[in-house]
Design a protein around this motif. Sequence first.
Motif, PDB file in Angstrom:
ATOM      1  N   THR A  56       0.824  -1.218   0.000  1.00 42.04           N
ATOM      2  CA  THR A  56       0.000   0.000   0.000  1.00 42.04           C
ATOM      3  C   THR A  56       0.855   1.264   0.000  1.00 42.04           C
ATOM      4  O   THR A  56       0.348   2.347   0.263  1.00 42.04           O
ATOM      5  CB  THR A  56      -0.924   0.012   1.238  1.00 42.04           C
ATOM      6  N   GLY A  59       0.045   4.916  -2.003  1.00 46.02           N
ATOM      7  CA  GLY A  59      -1.115   5.764  -1.791  1.00 46.02           C
ATOM      8  C   GLY A  59      -0.755   7.037  -1.046  1.00 46.02           C
ATOM      9  O   GLY A  59       0.361   7.229  -0.567  1.00 46.02           O
ATOM     10  N   ASN A  60      -1.719   7.924  -0.953  1.00 44.51           N
ATOM     11  CA  ASN A  60      -1.524   9.174  -0.224  1.00 44.51           C
ATOM     12  C   ASN A  60      -1.539   8.902   1.279  1.00 44.51           C
ATOM     13  O   ASN A  60      -2.401   8.190   1.793  1.00 44.51           O
ATOM     14  CB  ASN A  60      -2.620  10.168  -0.599  1.00 44.51           C
ATOM     15  N   GLN A 182       2.623  12.219  -2.150  1.00 43.38           N
ATOM     16  CA  GLN A 182       2.051  11.273  -1.199  1.00 43.38           C
ATOM     17  C   GLN A 182       1.747  11.906   0.152  1.00 43.38           C
ATOM     18  O   GLN A 182       0.982  11.342   0.940  1.00 43.38           O
ATOM     19  CB  GLN A 182       3.015  10.095  -0.985  1.00 43.38           C
TER      20      GLN A 182
END
Length: 266
Positions: A56, A59-60, A182
């Motif tokens: 993961t 992602g941000n 991010q």
Amino acid sequence: MHELGRDDGPTLVLLHGLSDSGLCWPDAVRRWLHDYRIVAPDARGHGESARGDPATSHGNRFGDMVADVVSLLEALAGEGVKAPLLVGHSMGAGVAGAVLASRPGLVRAGVLEDPPWFTMPAGGERPPPAQTLQQSVQSFRDDLEAAVTSRRDEPPQWPEVELGPWAASKAQLDPLLGDRDQILSQTPWIDIASAITRPTLVVTGDREGMVLVSSLSRHRLADLGNPHLEVEVVPGAGHTVRRDRSDAYHQIVDPWIRRQFARPDN
């Protein structure tokens, strides 16, 4: 989590910038430790905090960082600590602003040192960074002492005590954190600034092109008319105001912090 200062003092929570760590406040800490309890976490992927999950990692992370600070503030409240004052720089100032806007009951006030509140000129386009985030820290991994020496020779001169922790934190950065986007808020910064209802001091420099809160952003903040926001510009300072012009920064920030803690509890 780094805890310093007085156990019985009013609490400052320090939120560092991208590729720094909770130990990257040594000059400020030595000025504040006799008056305040200081809590300085390492953000996710920074310092000694956990690395990202490869599954993961792209992602941000901004919402996670905000949630982490909210959890910290809730834990402090659970210990009976009166609402702390948030002090953030860059990424940490962006997180602090989001917390001030979304969970005002957990905080007394905030100091935001050049938060990522950037305004693009009309028709302009922000140039891409010269290096990726990981490229920018590789020299610190290769030769930490040479990186410190290089910074020592650059103007403006930083307090010597800042250099070691600053360099060490670069070598600690999570290798999976590769894109500056991010750690940016998905909510427009002007909406966050509009929603702040706690006293908040925004401190930036006047070196256009070296600061995030540019003159255009300062005009937008003035037009916003939020009475809870104050903006101070430190002459000669760039993005790291407290390092570039440390005495000038503290001449503004330290009495402001004292005034916030002198106010009656809300």
